[in-house]
Design a protein around this motif. Structure first.
Motif, PDB file in Angstrom:
ATOM      1  N   ARG A  61       0.803  -1.220   0.000  1.00 17.47           N
ATOM      2  CA  ARG A  61       0.000   0.000   0.000  1.00 17.47           C
ATOM      3  C   ARG A  61       0.840   1.275   0.000  1.00 17.47           C
ATOM      4  O   ARG A  61       0.532   2.215  -0.753  1.00 17.47           O
ATOM      5  N   PRO A  62       1.903   1.372   0.804  1.00 19.84           N
ATOM      6  CA  PRO A  62       2.741   2.579   0.705  1.00 19.84           C
ATOM      7  C   PRO A  62       3.380   2.748  -0.674  1.00 19.84           C
ATOM      8  O   PRO A  62       3.521   3.877  -1.165  1.00 19.84           O
ATOM      9  N   VAL A  63       3.757   1.615  -1.297  1.00 17.84           N
ATOM     10  CA  VAL A  63       4.330   1.690  -2.647  1.00 17.84           C
ATOM     11  C   VAL A  63       3.284   2.217  -3.625  1.00 17.84           C
ATOM     12  O   VAL A  63       3.568   3.083  -4.467  1.00 17.84           O
ATOM     13  N   GLY A  64       2.055   1.695  -3.490  1.00 18.99           N
ATOM     14  CA  GLY A  64       0.971   2.189  -4.340  1.00 18.99           C
ATOM     15  C   GLY A  64       0.655   3.644  -4.075  1.00 18.99           C
ATOM     16  O   GLY A  64       0.359   4.412  -5.005  1.00 18.99           O
ATOM     17  N   GLY A  65       0.723   4.041  -2.799  1.00 16.79           N
ATOM     18  CA  GLY A  65       0.492   5.444  -2.464  1.00 16.79           C
ATOM     19  C   GLY A  65       1.505   6.358  -3.125  1.00 16.79           C
ATOM     20  O   GLY A  65       1.156   7.433  -3.630  1.00 16.79           O
ATOM     21  N   TRP A  66       2.769   5.920  -3.136  1.00 16.59           N
ATOM     22  CA  TRP A  66       3.819   6.728  -3.765  1.00 16.59           C
ATOM     23  C   TRP A  66       3.643   6.776  -5.284  1.00 16.59           C
ATOM     24  O   TRP A  66       3.603   7.863  -5.877  1.00 16.59           O
ATOM     25  N   LEU A  67       3.515   5.609  -5.927  1.00 16.63           N
ATOM     26  CA  LEU A  67       3.437   5.565  -7.386  1.00 16.63           C
ATOM     27  C   LEU A  67       2.192   6.268  -7.922  1.00 16.63           C
ATOM     28  O   LEU A  67       2.272   7.111  -8.826  1.00 16.63           O
ATOM     29  N   LEU A  68       1.022   5.933  -7.364  1.00 14.57           N
ATOM     30  CA  LEU A  68      -0.222   6.492  -7.884  1.00 14.57           C
ATOM     31  C   LEU A  68      -0.445   7.921  -7.412  1.00 14.57           C
ATOM     32  O   LEU A  68      -1.100   8.710  -8.097  1.00 14.57           O
ATOM     33  N   ASP A  73      -0.603  13.671  -9.150  1.00 14.35           N
ATOM     34  CA  ASP A  73      -0.109  15.056  -9.121  1.00 14.35           C
ATOM     35  C   ASP A  73       0.504  15.484 -10.446  1.00 14.35           C
ATOM     36  O   ASP A  73       0.424  16.655 -10.826  1.00 14.35           O
ATOM     37  N   ARG A  74       1.103  14.568 -11.172  1.00 14.95           N
ATOM     38  CA  ARG A  74       1.778  14.931 -12.415  1.00 14.95           C
ATOM     39  C   ARG A  74       0.886  14.788 -13.648  1.00 14.95           C
ATOM     40  O   ARG A  74       0.992  15.575 -14.591  1.00 14.95           O
ATOM     41  N   LYS A  75       0.030  13.770 -13.672  1.00 17.40           N
ATOM     42  CA  LYS A  75      -0.819  13.514 -14.833  1.00 17.40           C
ATOM     43  C   LYS A  75      -2.281  13.903 -14.620  1.00 17.40           C
ATOM     44  O   LYS A  75      -3.038  13.990 -15.593  1.00 17.40           O
ATOM     45  N   GLY A  76      -2.674  14.122 -13.378  1.00 19.45           N
ATOM     46  CA  GLY A  76      -4.049  14.520 -13.103  1.00 19.45           C
ATOM     47  C   GLY A  76      -4.795  13.494 -12.280  1.00 19.45           C
ATOM     48  O   GLY A  76      -4.418  12.325 -12.207  1.00 19.45           O
ATOM     49  N   ARG A  77      -5.869  13.950 -11.631  1.00 21.01           N
ATOM     50  CA  ARG A  77      -6.664  13.058 -10.769  1.00 21.01           C
ATOM     51  C   ARG A  77      -7.364  11.977 -11.598  1.00 21.01           C
ATOM     52  O   ARG A  77      -7.467  10.830 -11.177  1.00 21.01           O
ATOM     53  N   LYS A  78      -7.828  12.354 -12.783  1.00 15.03           N
ATOM     54  CA  LYS A  78      -8.511  11.393 -13.645  1.00 15.03           C
ATOM     55  C   LYS A  78      -7.592  10.240 -14.021  1.00 15.03           C
ATOM     56  O   LYS A  78      -7.999   9.069 -13.990  1.00 15.03           O
ATOM     57  N   ALA A  79      -6.354  10.551 -14.357  1.00 14.69           N
ATOM     58  CA  ALA A  79      -5.398   9.511 -14.743  1.00 14.69           C
ATOM     59  C   ALA A  79      -5.159   8.538 -13.602  1.00 14.69           C
ATOM     60  O   ALA A  79      -5.111   7.316 -13.800  1.00 14.69           O
ATOM     61  N   MET A 203     -14.920  10.935 -17.067  1.00 17.88           N
ATOM     62  CA  MET A 203     -15.018  11.969 -16.032  1.00 17.88           C
ATOM     63  C   MET A 203     -14.171  13.177 -16.417  1.00 17.88           C
ATOM     64  O   MET A 203     -13.247  13.093 -17.240  1.00 17.88           O
ATOM     65  N   LEU A 204     -14.488  14.303 -15.826  1.00 10.70           N
ATOM     66  CA  LEU A 204     -13.749  15.548 -16.075  1.00 10.70           C
ATOM     67  C   LEU A 204     -12.693  15.759 -15.004  1.00 10.70           C
ATOM     68  O   LEU A 204     -12.873  15.371 -13.854  1.00 10.70           O
ATOM     69  N   GLU A 205     -11.583  16.377 -15.395  1.00 13.24           N
ATOM     70  CA  GLU A 205     -10.545  16.732 -14.438  1.00 13.24           C
ATOM     71  C   GLU A 205     -11.063  17.843 -13.525  1.00 13.24           C
ATOM     72  O   GLU A 205     -11.948  18.610 -13.905  1.00 13.24           O
ATOM     73  N   THR A 206     -10.549  17.929 -12.308  1.00 11.53           N
ATOM     74  CA  THR A 206     -11.004  18.978 -11.390  1.00 11.53           C
ATOM     75  C   THR A 206     -10.471  20.342 -11.831  1.00 11.53           C
ATOM     76  O   THR A 206      -9.353  20.451 -12.351  1.00 11.53           O
ATOM     77  N   GLU A 207     -11.281  21.372 -11.635  1.00  6.07           N
ATOM     78  CA  GLU A 207     -10.878  22.722 -12.020  1.00  6.07           C
ATOM     79  C   GLU A 207      -9.686  23.201 -11.205  1.00  6.07           C
ATOM     80  O   GLU A 207      -8.817  23.913 -11.717  1.00  6.07           O
ATOM     81  N   VAL A 208      -9.622  22.811  -9.934  1.00  2.00           N
ATOM     82  CA  VAL A 208      -8.505  23.234  -9.080  1.00  2.00           C
ATOM     83  C   VAL A 208      -7.189  22.743  -9.660  1.00  2.00           C
ATOM     84  O   VAL A 208      -6.204  23.490  -9.725  1.00  2.00           O
ATOM     85  N   TYR A 209      -7.152  21.500 -10.129  1.00  3.53           N
ATOM     86  CA  TYR A 209      -5.917  20.955 -10.692  1.00  3.53           C
ATOM     87  C   TYR A 209      -5.563  21.655 -11.996  1.00  3.53           C
ATOM     88  O   TYR A 209      -4.394  21.988 -12.237  1.00  3.53           O
ATOM     89  N   GLY A 218       5.781  24.020  -7.915  1.00  2.00           N
ATOM     90  CA  GLY A 218       6.550  24.085  -9.150  1.00  2.00           C
ATOM     91  C   GLY A 218       6.248  22.893 -10.030  1.00  2.00           C
ATOM     92  O   GLY A 218       6.154  21.769  -9.547  1.00  2.00           O
ATOM     93  N   HIS A 219       6.097  23.132 -11.329  1.00  2.00           N
ATOM     94  CA  HIS A 219       5.658  22.072 -12.229  1.00  2.00           C
ATOM     95  C   HIS A 219       6.615  20.882 -12.237  1.00  2.00           C
ATOM     96  O   HIS A 219       6.191  19.723 -12.186  1.00  2.00           O
ATOM     97  N   GLY A 220       7.897  21.145 -12.270  1.00  2.00           N
ATOM     98  CA  GLY A 220       8.868  20.057 -12.347  1.00  2.00           C
ATOM     99  C   GLY A 220       8.961  19.222 -11.089  1.00  2.00           C
ATOM    100  O   GLY A 220       9.493  18.108 -11.119  1.00  2.00           O
ATOM    101  N   ARG A 221       8.459  19.730  -9.970  1.00  2.00           N
ATOM    102  CA  ARG A 221       8.555  19.015  -8.694  1.00  2.00           C
ATOM    103  C   ARG A 221       7.221  18.404  -8.276  1.00  2.00           C
ATOM    104  O   ARG A 221       7.126  17.818  -7.203  1.00  2.00           O
ATOM    105  N   LYS A 222       6.202  18.525  -9.102  1.00  2.00           N
ATOM    106  CA  LYS A 222       4.893  17.977  -8.738  1.00  2.00           C
ATOM    107  C   LYS A 222       4.972  16.466  -8.529  1.00  2.00           C
ATOM    108  O   LYS A 222       5.551  15.752  -9.339  1.00  2.00           O
ATOM    109  N   GLY A 223       4.385  16.021  -7.446  1.00  2.00           N
ATOM    110  CA  GLY A 223       4.316  14.593  -7.175  1.00  2.00           C
ATOM    111  C   GLY A 223       5.634  13.937  -6.834  1.00  2.00           C
ATOM    112  O   GLY A 223       5.749  12.717  -6.907  1.00  2.00           O
ATOM    113  N   THR A 224       6.642  14.695  -6.441  1.00  2.00           N
ATOM    114  CA  THR A 224       7.949  14.119  -6.116  1.00  2.00           C
ATOM    115  C   THR A 224       8.135  14.018  -4.604  1.00  2.00           C
ATOM    116  O   THR A 224       7.530  14.762  -3.828  1.00  2.00           O
TER     117      THR A 224
END
Length: 439
Positions: A61-68, A73-79, A203-209, A218-224
């Motif tokens: 589960r922690p591995v899945g939490g990190w990967l997904l 954060d980088r590809k979007g909530r829908k992805a 489904m639609l992506e969230t407007e906040v994202y 920062g875009h390059g550091r999203k989800g890191t």
């Protein structure tokens, strides 16, 4: 709320229902399929081998939490939501078609292990992906209400799994269940995940994202992990506020039936019925508490849960042990579930409200998965260890102690209800940077 809002709630939370259905039926049907994947011998050894494969899911589960979380954060909530439900469907389908020991030797157990690895990855990412989506897709005044449906769907998955188990036990012989009937719930789970996949593809992506260009990450550091480390205080806060809630939740949901049967002396049928009825009421309580948090704030509900769980766990568990019949057991179970509703109904949005958009999915996913693996996933094992040691009441104090630790966090954290999700972690001219919510 309009029709579109209800659709977002359904699509965002439906995966949890399928996920928890699959999670529940693996544990509950293990007694039927354990012998199918291991050679003839000691029945207890077969169950232990099956339970060991089950435990692997918690470590993943922690591995899945990190990967997904990184994907979210980088590809979007829908992805992220689409990927988690794909993993769900694949894992359930693998179990449904896994060859037995008589056909493929230990190859069947290997397939079972791969399926559990995939399911662990999926569970690790689904919670955070749906929590983030439900929180971001809702109007600020409805965030608590919308996010409460995460636990509605999780509980619904358990209820459906429990209901299917009851139906199969009453319509099939024990031999048929051991032979092939145990595959039915996994086929149902795979089909359910396929339906959710179709819904999420549209489904639609969230407007906040989509609208947050610079959120302090920062875009390059999203989800890191580097970006998450910059918000490590919030991450440790998630672990601490999850600790008491997840132990209490697993105690009064997944462990309750075994406790009523093994310790309280109720028949398995009565214990199952108590859990079934209690979970239905519990699911109905979630939106009510979520709506209340939108009016009075998150902290009052969290504090009420922690105080109640700290003070009432020992007497409730003690009285449950001597309940003796259906109605007293149901009443005490409902009291316990009412107390933990203060946590379950709003914990998703509270965690999402702590992090900037660019690190929100990972910020919720990884700390939550770690806390869940350490405390929630081990709750039943800790309870059985205390029982086996002859000091079962020690577990009651363990649950109360975990709630007390979380109470300290709730008392010191700042209210998150009115936080602007698009500006968490940013520097706004003339205003203090909105970071860790502490008083």
């Amino acid at each position: 709320m309009g029709r579109d809002h209800w659709k977002k709630i359904w699509v965002g939370s439906a995966g949890n229902m399928v996920e928890w259905f699959d999670w529940f039926v693996y544990a509950s049907f293990a007694t039927y399929f354990a012998g199918a994947f291991f050679p003839e011998g000691n029945d207890t050894a077969k169950l232990m081998n099956t339970a060991g494969i089950f435990a692997v899911g918690f470590f993943m589960r922690p591995v899945g939490g990190w990967l997904l979380g990184r994907v979210g954060d980088r590809k979007g909530r829908k992805a992220a939501l689409t990927l988690t439900v794909t993993l769900m469907s694949a894992s359930a389908l693998l179990i449904a078609v896994a060859p037995t020991y008589a056909v493929a030797g230990y190859g069947g157990a290997a397939v079972l292990l791969v399926a559990r690895l995939l399911q662990g990855l999926s569970v690790g990412g689904e919670y955070a992906a749906s929590a983030t989506y439900l929180t971001e897709a809702s109007a600020p005044e409805h965030r608590g209400f919308a996010s409460s449906f995460q636990y509605v769907s999780m509980t619904a998955g358990q209820i459906l799994g429990l209901g299917l188990q009851i139906v199969l036990q009453r319509t099939m012989s024990t031999d048929a269940l051991h032979s092939w009937g145990w595959r039915i719930p996994f086929i149902v789970g795979a089909l359910g995940a396929a339906v959710v996949f179709y819904l999420r593809r549209n489904m639609l992506e969230t407007e906040v994202y989509e609208e947050t260009a610079d959120d302090g990450v920062g875009h390059g550091r999203k989800g890191t992990l580097k970006a998450l480390w910059a918000h490590r205080r919030e991450a440790f806060l998630v672990i601490a506020l999850t600790m008491g809630g997840t132990v209490a939740y697993y105690t009064y949901t997944t462990y309750l039936t075994k406790y009523l049967s093994n310790s309280a002396g109720l028949s398995k049928q009565t214990a199952t019925l108590v859990s079934f009825c209690a979970l239905i009421v519990f699911a109905c309580l979630q939106p009510l508490a979520g709506r209340l948090s939108d009016r009075i704030g998150r902290r009052p509900l969290l504090i009420t849960f922690a105080v109640g769980s700290t003070l009432l766990t020992v007497p409730i568990m003690t009285m449950l042990k001597h309940a003796g019949s259906f109605w007293p057991a149901l009443g005490l179970s409902l009291l316990a579930l009412l107390v933990i509703t203060g946590y379950t109904s709003i914990n998703a949005c509270v965690k999402a409200e702590l992090f900037p958009t660019g690190i929100r999915a990972l910020g919720v996913a990884l700390p939550y998965a770690i806390a869940n693996a350490l405390f929630g996933g081990t709750a039943e094992y800790v309870a059985l260890w205390f029982k086996d040691s002859g000091i079962e009441s020690g577990y009651y104090w363990y649950v109360a102690g975990c709630a007390a630790v979380s109470l300290i966090v709730y008392l010191t954290m700042r209210e998150t209800r009115d936080i602007d999700l698009g500006r968490v972690g940013t520097s706004v001219p003339g205003q203090r940077r909105d970071r860790l919510p502490v008083s």
